[in-house]
Structure formats: structure tokens, C-alpha cells
Write a protein that holds these residues in place. Structure first.
Motif, mmCIF file in Angstrom:
data_model
loop_
_atom_site.group_PDB
_atom_site.id
_atom_site.type_symbol
_atom_site.label_atom_id
_atom_site.label_comp_id
_atom_site.label_asym_id
_atom_site.label_seq_id
_atom_site.Cartn_x
_atom_site.Cartn_y
_atom_site.Cartn_z
ATOM 1 N N HIS A 16 0.843 -1.200 0.000
ATOM 2 C CA HIS A 16 0.000 0.000 0.000
ATOM 3 C C HIS A 16 0.868 1.236 0.000
ATOM 4 C CE1 HIS A 16 -3.426 -2.515 0.980
ATOM 5 N NE2 HIS A 16 -2.671 -3.103 1.901
ATOM 6 N N PHE A 17 0.465 2.219 -0.778
ATOM 7 C CA PHE A 17 1.042 3.557 -0.663
ATOM 8 C C PHE A 17 -0.106 4.451 -0.214
ATOM 9 C CE2 PHE A 17 3.656 1.599 -4.034
ATOM 10 C CZ PHE A 17 4.924 1.786 -3.493
ATOM 11 N N GLY A 18 -0.229 4.693 1.073
ATOM 12 C CA GLY A 18 -1.389 5.430 1.564
ATOM 13 C C GLY A 18 -2.651 4.671 1.204
ATOM 14 N N ASP A 19 -3.527 5.334 0.457
ATOM 15 C CA ASP A 19 -4.791 4.704 0.057
ATOM 16 C C ASP A 19 -4.623 3.782 -1.147
ATOM 17 O OD1 ASP A 19 -6.081 6.009 2.009
ATOM 18 O OD2 ASP A 19 -6.945 7.593 0.729
ATOM 19 N N VAL A 20 -3.529 3.928 -1.849
ATOM 20 C CA VAL A 20 -3.347 3.166 -3.094
ATOM 21 C C VAL A 20 -2.832 1.763 -2.789
ATOM 22 C CG1 VAL A 20 -2.138 3.067 -5.300
ATOM 23 C CG2 VAL A 20 -2.836 5.282 -4.360
ATOM 24 N N ALA A 21 -3.589 0.766 -3.256
ATOM 25 C CA ALA A 21 -3.121 -0.616 -3.128
ATOM 26 C C ALA A 21 -2.400 -0.974 -4.421
ATOM 27 C CB ALA A 21 -4.295 -1.544 -2.885
ATOM 28 N N ALA A 22 -1.070 -0.865 -4.408
ATOM 29 C CA ALA A 22 -0.293 -1.161 -5.614
ATOM 30 C C ALA A 22 -0.281 -2.661 -5.872
ATOM 31 C CB ALA A 22 1.122 -0.630 -5.478
ATOM 32 N N LEU A 23 -0.162 -3.452 -4.806
ATOM 33 C CA LEU A 23 -0.257 -4.911 -4.933
ATOM 34 C C LEU A 23 -1.356 -5.385 -4.007
ATOM 35 C CD1 LEU A 23 3.467 -6.091 -5.082
ATOM 36 C CD2 LEU A 23 1.874 -5.634 -6.957
ATOM 37 N N GLY A 36 1.320 -5.852 -17.970
ATOM 38 C CA GLY A 36 0.174 -5.228 -17.331
ATOM 39 C C GLY A 36 0.112 -3.777 -17.740
ATOM 40 N N PRO A 37 -1.066 -3.180 -17.651
ATOM 41 C CA PRO A 37 -1.175 -1.765 -18.013
ATOM 42 C C PRO A 37 -0.392 -0.893 -17.041
ATOM 43 C CG PRO A 37 -3.249 -2.587 -17.130
ATOM 44 C CD PRO A 37 -2.345 -3.759 -17.257
ATOM 45 N N ASN A 38 -0.235 0.346 -17.403
ATOM 46 C CA ASN A 38 0.427 1.317 -16.554
ATOM 47 C C ASN A 38 -0.212 1.352 -15.171
ATOM 48 O OD1 ASN A 38 2.586 2.918 -16.739
ATOM 49 N ND2 ASN A 38 1.632 4.464 -18.037
ATOM 50 N N GLY A 39 0.596 1.277 -14.132
ATOM 51 C CA GLY A 39 0.050 1.351 -12.779
ATOM 52 C C GLY A 39 -0.436 0.029 -12.237
ATOM 53 N N ALA A 40 -0.200 -1.075 -12.969
ATOM 54 C CA ALA A 40 -0.704 -2.386 -12.564
ATOM 55 C C ALA A 40 0.036 -2.944 -11.353
ATOM 56 C CB ALA A 40 -0.596 -3.375 -13.726
ATOM 57 N N GLY A 41 1.275 -2.453 -11.131
ATOM 58 C CA GLY A 41 2.050 -2.959 -9.998
ATOM 59 C C GLY A 41 3.312 -3.708 -10.403
ATOM 60 N N LYS A 42 3.701 -3.608 -11.657
ATOM 61 C CA LYS A 42 4.869 -4.359 -12.146
ATOM 62 C C LYS A 42 6.162 -3.889 -11.474
ATOM 63 C CE LYS A 42 4.113 -2.984 -16.383
ATOM 64 N NZ LYS A 42 2.924 -2.134 -16.160
ATOM 65 N N SER A 43 6.397 -2.590 -11.512
ATOM 66 C CA SER A 43 7.642 -2.081 -10.915
ATOM 67 C C SER A 43 7.667 -2.329 -9.413
ATOM 68 C CB SER A 43 7.801 -0.584 -11.199
ATOM 69 O OG SER A 43 7.983 -0.366 -12.586
ATOM 70 N N THR A 44 6.519 -2.177 -8.775
ATOM 71 C CA THR A 44 6.446 -2.435 -7.338
ATOM 72 C C THR A 44 6.829 -3.883 -7.035
ATOM 73 O OG1 THR A 44 4.696 -0.776 -7.123
ATOM 74 C CG2 THR A 44 4.905 -2.367 -5.331
ATOM 75 N N THR A 45 6.347 -4.804 -7.857
ATOM 76 C CA THR A 45 6.700 -6.221 -7.672
ATOM 77 C C THR A 45 8.210 -6.416 -7.765
ATOM 78 O OG1 THR A 45 4.607 -6.852 -8.700
ATOM 79 C CG2 THR A 45 6.287 -8.559 -8.540
HETATM 80 N N1 LIG Z 1 6.414 5.465 -4.206
HETATM 81 C C1 LIG Z 1 5.102 5.487 -4.475
HETATM 82 N N2 LIG Z 1 4.268 6.301 -3.818
HETATM 83 C C2 LIG Z 1 2.944 6.314 -4.064
HETATM 84 N N3 LIG Z 1 2.339 5.534 -4.983
HETATM 85 C C3 LIG Z 1 3.111 4.703 -5.693
HETATM 86 C C4 LIG Z 1 4.534 4.639 -5.495
HETATM 87 N N4 LIG Z 1 5.028 3.707 -6.336
HETATM 88 C C5 LIG Z 1 3.971 3.226 -7.039
HETATM 89 N N5 LIG Z 1 2.822 3.815 -6.656
HETATM 90 C C6 LIG Z 1 1.475 3.530 -7.191
HETATM 91 O O1 LIG Z 1 1.293 2.145 -7.173
HETATM 92 C C7 LIG Z 1 0.621 1.690 -8.333
HETATM 93 C C8 LIG Z 1 1.503 0.662 -9.073
HETATM 94 O O2 LIG Z 1 2.651 1.324 -9.567
HETATM 95 P P1 LIG Z 1 3.809 0.562 -10.368
HETATM 96 O O3 LIG Z 1 4.196 -0.649 -9.622
HETATM 97 O O4 LIG Z 1 4.867 1.552 -10.641
HETATM 98 O O5 LIG Z 1 3.044 0.147 -11.707
HETATM 99 P P2 LIG Z 1 3.621 -0.310 -13.120
HETATM 100 O O6 LIG Z 1 5.090 -0.511 -13.009
HETATM 101 O O7 LIG Z 1 2.860 -1.564 -13.436
HETATM 102 O O8 LIG Z 1 3.264 0.778 -14.087
HETATM 103 C C9 LIG Z 1 0.329 2.921 -9.152
HETATM 104 O O9 LIG Z 1 -0.976 3.336 -8.840
HETATM 105 C C10 LIG Z 1 1.339 3.916 -8.647
HETATM 106 O O10 LIG Z 1 0.867 5.228 -8.797
#
Ligand SMILES: Nc1ncnc2c1ncn2[C@@H]1O[C@H](COP(=O)(O)OP(=O)(O)O)[C@@H](O)[C@H]1O
Ligand SMILES: [Mg+2]
Length: 323
Positions: free
Chosen positions: A14-21, A38-47
Motif C-alpha cells: 500500500h502507498f497510503g490509500d493506493v493498493a499497488a499490490l 500489465g497496463p500502466n500502474g498495474a504494480g509491475k515495478s512495485t513487484t
Molecule cells: N512510491 C510510491 N508512492 C505512491 N504511490 C506509488 C509509489 N510507487 C507506485 N505507486 C502507485 O502504485 C501503483 C503501481 O505502480 P507501479 O508498480 O509503478 O506500476 P507499473 O510498473 O505496473 O506501471 C500505481 O498506482 C502507482 O501510482
């Protein structure tokens, strides 16, 4: 799971309210290229960031090379390499100097770092440019150097976050060759990409994620076969619609869609051949202007799973930045 080189279970971030994964379950076997789509914002980089210990998970579990990323990040770091999107290369140093510094940071020692830098530059055909300032490198060379930097400690697992975004076709293929070579030598590569052709070419397994969850998985061929082939028929006039529709319906077992004089149907389980379609239409007396079968692409798969096309705006942005 015993055979997996890495896996996640109910992984959450979670990033605040955003559930990235949002409960991601991933199982990656060793010695393959696994493509994360996955589409933009799907959570790939976070993974990738969690698996490479750059970010801590908010919940669930992630295990790499037998070590839990939250409990044993130091052990995980010993077996992984990461080539991120934000290259950390210093423009004012030569490639060789950059690699030596990274090597020393990776605790290879001065001599070890020097030897490994030379070896990698030669092996990946950057030897000729090894003594040039990185600031003079093309986008493709930079990316290759970034990849080389992640190989300093011969990682078992390599994470590549959009390794070829914005690169021209030739540079992209050079990176692909490098990735293939590494896997042939026993590495496991987890990569994300915006180019579906990239996973088609490289990945033995594709995981599609959306809203932080795995929504489909399989080889590129398996994913395509789930979509089926598209059959398109254009009739001469509306008088011929009804008979053509009924032929296509009986051939495919699916209800065709009609748009003007064009009839479209997806054949999933029963895919008739083109000659067969033509023969049956002929026999029905329907006058046909055009017939075609289109094999599905990974783009079709992606669209049908996520309702989105792969984002291309971002790739243009990066292309400009690289140019
Ligand atoms: N450091 C961060 N702070 C706040 N929100 C984040 C941060 N990193 C990613 N997010 C949010 O988490 C979600 C997944 O992001 P990300 O993993 O970068 O997606 P992807 O790589 O699939 O495009 C998005 O909604 C993004 O805005
Ligand atoms: Mg990303």
C-alpha cells in the motif's frame, strides 16, 4: 513451489490509500525468462522492487532464491541483479570506471572489480567503447552498460524493468540476445515490458497483472489460444448475410457479430481452415466479397484481459529523453 526460484504469496503493498499490490501470487521456475505484463500502474515495478529488496511489502510473502525478502534481504541481494529504469551510471566517467566502482560497491575488491569489468565489456561487445565517457554513449549502449552493471556479481536472478523501452529495434535485439545468453547459462530473468513482441520473443511464461493481482498466466501460445482466431467475412449484399452467418455459426459454434456487410466471429475451440470456410460459404450460396482469418496477437490477449491497450505514450516520452 519446491522447484520455483522465486514466489510470492498474497503479496500486498500500500502507498497510503493506493493498493499497488493486492494479493499477488506469483511462481517463477528457474532458468527461464518470465515476462510480467500489465497496463500502466498495474504494480509491475512495485513487484520488482519488492523482490529485489528495494521496497518492503506491506503484507504477504516474497521468497527469492530460498530467502524471504523481508527477513533475509542481505541473502536475497547476494543472488540477484537489478537493471532498473533509472540508470545510475555516471556520465562523467568511462564505462570501465563506472563498472569498477559498481564492482567495488558489490564487494568484489579492487582487482576483482577490474577483472570482472574487463571481462563483461568484452563479452558483451562494449570493449571498444570501454574507455569512452558514458555521457557520449547512445541510448542502446547505455542500456547495455546498465545491464552489464547488474551482472557484476553473476546473479542467479535478474530483474529487468522495461529494459528496452525507447530503444531502437537493433539495440532492442542486442539486449534480447544478451538476455537469452544469460538464461542459457542458467540465470532466471523476470522482466517487465511495454512491448508485447518482447515477451513473445523471450518469455517462456507470461504473467498478466492488473490492479496488483495476477489475472492470467501461460506461455504466449497458450494465452493466444484462449482468445482464438478472428474470422472476418464481407458479403456482397445484405441478402447474403443470413446464410453466411449461419455457416459461420455452425463452423465455430459461436454467434457471429454483424456490422453492415461485415461478419466477424472468434473461433476458439473449433478453428476452421480458410478453404473450409470458403467451401461452406460457397455451398450455402452466399456471395462473398472478402474472407480472412487473423491469428490473435498478444495485443489481442492483453486487450481482452485488461480492456486496455499497451500504453504507448510513455514509450514516446522515454524515446525523446533517450534521443
Ligand atoms: N512510491 C510510491 N508512492 C505512491 N504511490 C506509488 C509509489 N510507487 C507506485 N505507486 C502507485 O502504485 C501503483 C503501481 O505502480 P507501479 O508498480 O509503478 O506500476 P507499473 O510498473 O505496473 O506501471 C500505481 O498506482 C502507482 O501510482
Ligand atoms: Mg513500471
Amino acid at each position: 513451489m519446491e522447484n520455483a526460484i522465486m514466489h510470492t504469496k498474497d503479496l500486498r503493498k500500500h502507498f497510503g490509500d493506493v493498493a499497488a499490490l493486492n494479493g499477488l501470487d506469483l511462481v517463477v521456475p528457474p532458468h527461464v525468462v518470465y515476462g510480467l505484463l500489465g497496463p500502466n500502474g498495474a504494480g509491475k515495478s512495485t513487484t520488482l522492487k519488492i523482490l529485489s529488496t528495494l521496497t518492503r511489502p506491506s503484507g504477504g510473502q516474497a521468497v527469492v532464491g530460498g530467502f524471504d525478502v523481508a527477513r533475509d534481504p542481505g541473502e536475497v541481494r547476494k543472488v540477484i541483479g537489478l537493471a532498473g529504469q533509472d540508470a545510475t551510471l555516471d556520465d562523467k566517467l568511462t564505462a570501465r570506471e563506472n563498472l569498477r566502482i559498481f564492482g567495488r560497491l558489490s564487494r568484489l575488491g579492487a582487482r576483482g572489480a577490474r577483472r570482472r569489468a574487463d571481462e563483461l565489456l568484452e563479452r558483451f561487445s562494449l570493449d571498444h567503447a570501454g574507455n569512452r565517457l558514458v555521457g557520449t554513449y547512445s541510448g542502446g549502449m547505455r542500456r547495455r552498460l546498465d545491464l552489464i552493471a547488474s551482472l557484476l556479481r553473476a546473479p542467479k536472478v535478474l530483474f529487468l524493468d522495461e529494459p528496452t523501452t525507447g530503444l531502437d529495434v537493433r539495440s532492442r535485439m542486442e539486449i534480447w540476445d544478451t538476455v537469452r545468453e544469460l538464461v542459457a547459462e542458467g540465470a532466471t530473468v523476470l522482466l517487465t515490458t511495454q512491448y508485447l513482441e518482447e515477451v513473445d520473443q523471450l518469455a517462456s511464461t507470461v504473467g498478466v497483472i492488473d490492479h496488483g493481482q495476477l489475472i492470467a498466466e501461460g506461455s504466449p501460445a497458450q494465452l493466444k489460444s484462449r482468445i482464438g482466431s478472428h474470422i472476418d467475412v464481407v458479403v456482397e449484399s445484405s441478402d447474403h448475410l443470413a446464410s453466411a452467418v449461419s455457416v459461420l455459426e455452425s463452423l465455430t459454434g459461436r454467434r457471429p457479430e454483424v456490422d453492415g456487410s461485415r461478419i466477424t466471429v472468434a473461433a476458439v475451440d473449433a478453428v476452421p481452415s480458410l478453404p473450409q470456410i470458403v467451401r461452406e460459404l460457397d455451398a450455402s450460396g452466399a456471395a462473398i466479397r472478402d474472407v480472412g482469418i487473423r491469428q490473435p496477437s498478444l495485443d489481442d490477449v492483453f486487450l481482452s484481459l485488461t480492456g486496455k491497450t499497451v500504453d504507448s505514450e510513455k514509450s514516446l516520452e522515454v524515446q525523446e529523453a533517450v534521443a
